[in-house]
Design a protein around this motif. Structure first.
Motif, short mmCIF file in Angstrom:
data_model
loop_
_atom_site.label_atom_id
_atom_site.label_comp_id
_atom_site.label_asym_id
_atom_site.label_seq_id
_atom_site.Cartn_x
_atom_site.Cartn_y
_atom_site.Cartn_z
N PHE A 119 0.87 -1.16 0.00
CA PHE A 119 0.00 0.00 0.00
C PHE A 119 0.91 1.22 0.00
O PHE A 119 1.87 1.28 0.77
CB PHE A 119 -0.92 0.01 1.22
N LEU A 120 0.63 2.18 -0.88
CA LEU A 120 1.48 3.34 -1.05
C LEU A 120 0.76 4.61 -0.63
O LEU A 120 -0.44 4.75 -0.84
CB LEU A 120 1.93 3.46 -2.51
N LEU A 121 1.51 5.54 -0.06
CA LEU A 121 0.98 6.83 0.33
C LEU A 121 1.65 7.89 -0.55
O LEU A 121 2.87 8.03 -0.52
CB LEU A 121 1.29 7.10 1.81
N LEU A 122 0.85 8.59 -1.34
CA LEU A 122 1.36 9.64 -2.22
C LEU A 122 0.96 10.99 -1.64
O LEU A 122 -0.20 11.19 -1.27
CB LEU A 122 0.78 9.52 -3.62
N THR A 123 1.92 11.91 -1.58
CA THR A 123 1.67 13.26 -1.09
C THR A 123 2.18 14.24 -2.13
O THR A 123 3.32 14.14 -2.57
CB THR A 123 2.39 13.50 0.25
N THR A 124 1.33 15.18 -2.52
CA THR A 124 1.71 16.20 -3.51
C THR A 124 1.56 17.57 -2.88
O THR A 124 0.52 17.89 -2.30
CB THR A 124 0.84 16.09 -4.76
N ILE A 125 2.64 18.38 -2.99
CA ILE A 125 2.66 19.72 -2.42
C ILE A 125 3.13 20.70 -3.49
O ILE A 125 4.16 20.47 -4.11
CB ILE A 125 3.61 19.78 -1.20
N PRO A 126 2.39 21.79 -3.70
CA PRO A 126 2.87 22.82 -4.64
C PRO A 126 4.13 23.49 -4.09
O PRO A 126 4.17 23.86 -2.91
CB PRO A 126 1.72 23.83 -4.72
N LEU A 127 5.15 23.63 -4.93
CA LEU A 127 6.37 24.32 -4.53
C LEU A 127 6.31 25.79 -4.90
O LEU A 127 6.56 26.66 -4.09
CB LEU A 127 7.60 23.70 -5.21
N ARG A 128 6.01 26.05 -6.17
CA ARG A 128 6.02 27.42 -6.69
C ARG A 128 4.87 27.58 -7.69
O ARG A 128 4.52 26.63 -8.37
CB ARG A 128 7.32 27.70 -7.42
N MET A 129 4.35 28.81 -7.74
CA MET A 129 3.36 29.13 -8.75
C MET A 129 3.67 30.50 -9.32
O MET A 129 3.86 31.44 -8.56
CB MET A 129 1.95 29.16 -8.15
N THR A 172 5.83 12.84 -3.18
CA THR A 172 6.59 11.75 -2.58
C THR A 172 5.71 10.52 -2.54
O THR A 172 4.49 10.61 -2.41
CB THR A 172 7.04 12.08 -1.14
N ILE A 173 6.35 9.36 -2.68
CA ILE A 173 5.65 8.08 -2.59
C ILE A 173 6.34 7.26 -1.50
O ILE A 173 7.53 6.98 -1.59
CB ILE A 173 5.66 7.32 -3.92
N HIS A 174 5.57 6.94 -0.46
CA HIS A 174 6.08 6.15 0.67
C HIS A 174 5.34 4.81 0.73
O HIS A 174 4.16 4.75 0.40
CB HIS A 174 5.84 6.86 2.00
N ARG A 175 6.05 3.78 1.16
CA ARG A 175 5.39 2.50 1.46
C ARG A 175 4.69 2.69 2.80
O ARG A 175 5.29 3.14 3.77
CB ARG A 175 6.40 1.37 1.51
N GLU A 190 8.83 3.93 4.42
CA GLU A 190 10.03 4.08 3.58
C GLU A 190 9.72 4.95 2.37
O GLU A 190 8.75 4.73 1.65
CB GLU A 190 10.52 2.71 3.12
N LEU A 191 10.58 5.96 2.12
CA LEU A 191 10.45 6.80 0.95
C LEU A 191 10.91 6.01 -0.26
O LEU A 191 12.05 5.55 -0.32
CB LEU A 191 11.28 8.07 1.11
N LEU A 192 10.03 5.85 -1.24
CA LEU A 192 10.34 5.07 -2.44
C LEU A 192 10.69 5.95 -3.63
O LEU A 192 11.59 5.62 -4.41
CB LEU A 192 9.16 4.17 -2.80
N THR A 193 9.96 7.05 -3.79
CA THR A 193 10.12 7.88 -4.98
C THR A 193 9.85 9.34 -4.65
O THR A 193 8.97 9.64 -3.85
CB THR A 193 9.13 7.44 -6.08
N GLU A 194 10.62 10.23 -5.28
CA GLU A 194 10.36 11.66 -5.23
C GLU A 194 10.20 12.15 -6.66
O GLU A 194 10.96 11.75 -7.55
CB GLU A 194 11.52 12.42 -4.58
N VAL A 195 9.20 12.99 -6.89
CA VAL A 195 8.91 13.48 -8.24
C VAL A 195 8.72 14.99 -8.19
O VAL A 195 8.01 15.50 -7.33
CB VAL A 195 7.63 12.83 -8.82
N ARG A 196 9.35 15.68 -9.11
CA ARG A 196 9.10 17.11 -9.32
C ARG A 196 8.41 17.24 -10.66
O ARG A 196 8.86 16.69 -11.66
CB ARG A 196 10.39 17.90 -9.29
N THR A 197 7.31 17.98 -10.68
CA THR A 197 6.51 18.14 -11.89
C THR A 197 6.38 19.62 -12.21
O THR A 197 6.02 20.42 -11.35
CB THR A 197 5.10 17.54 -11.70
#
Length: 107
Positions: free
Chosen positions: A18-28, A38-41, A46-53
């Motif tokens: 089961f994964l927990l995804l959290t998305t936070i705006p950095l800049r607008m 971020t994607i945590h188990r 445990e932090l599995l993945t970090e994504v900047r979009t």
């Protein structure tokens, strides 16, 4: 409209996790923004993945437009100070690293 994704894969997820995804705006800006995901188990945090979009606002007619003022105001405070997204905005603050013990290692 997503323009770019930059993903760092730190650990694999496995079938059944089961994964927990959290998305936070950095800049607008006026018409574009950047968000951090971020994607945590869930079982061990445990932090599995970090994504900047990087993204651009698109109006209902499909053309680029300005981000509505209400949305910019909603996220004007930036990410929470204790978040990994805040660390990206202030690169001098580094997280403590955890040593990873490998099987068969004496350390």
């Amino acid at each position: 409209f997503v323009r770019e994704h930059h993903a760092t894969y730190l650990r694999p997820a496995t079938f059944g996790d089961f994964l927990l995804l959290t998305t936070i705006p950095l800049r607008m800006g006026a018409a574009t923004g950047e968000r951090h995901t971020t994607i945590h188990r869930e079982s061990d945090g445990e932090l599995l993945t970090e994504v900047r979009t990087l993204w651009a606002w698109v109006r209902e007619d499909g053309r680029p437009g300005r981000i509505p003022a209400e949305l910019r105001e909603l996220f004007a405070g930036g990410p929470p100070a204790d978040s990994s997204a805040a660390r990206l905005m202030n690169p001098r603050v580094r997280p403590r690293s955890r040593a990873v013990r490998q099987e068969g290692s004496d350390r």
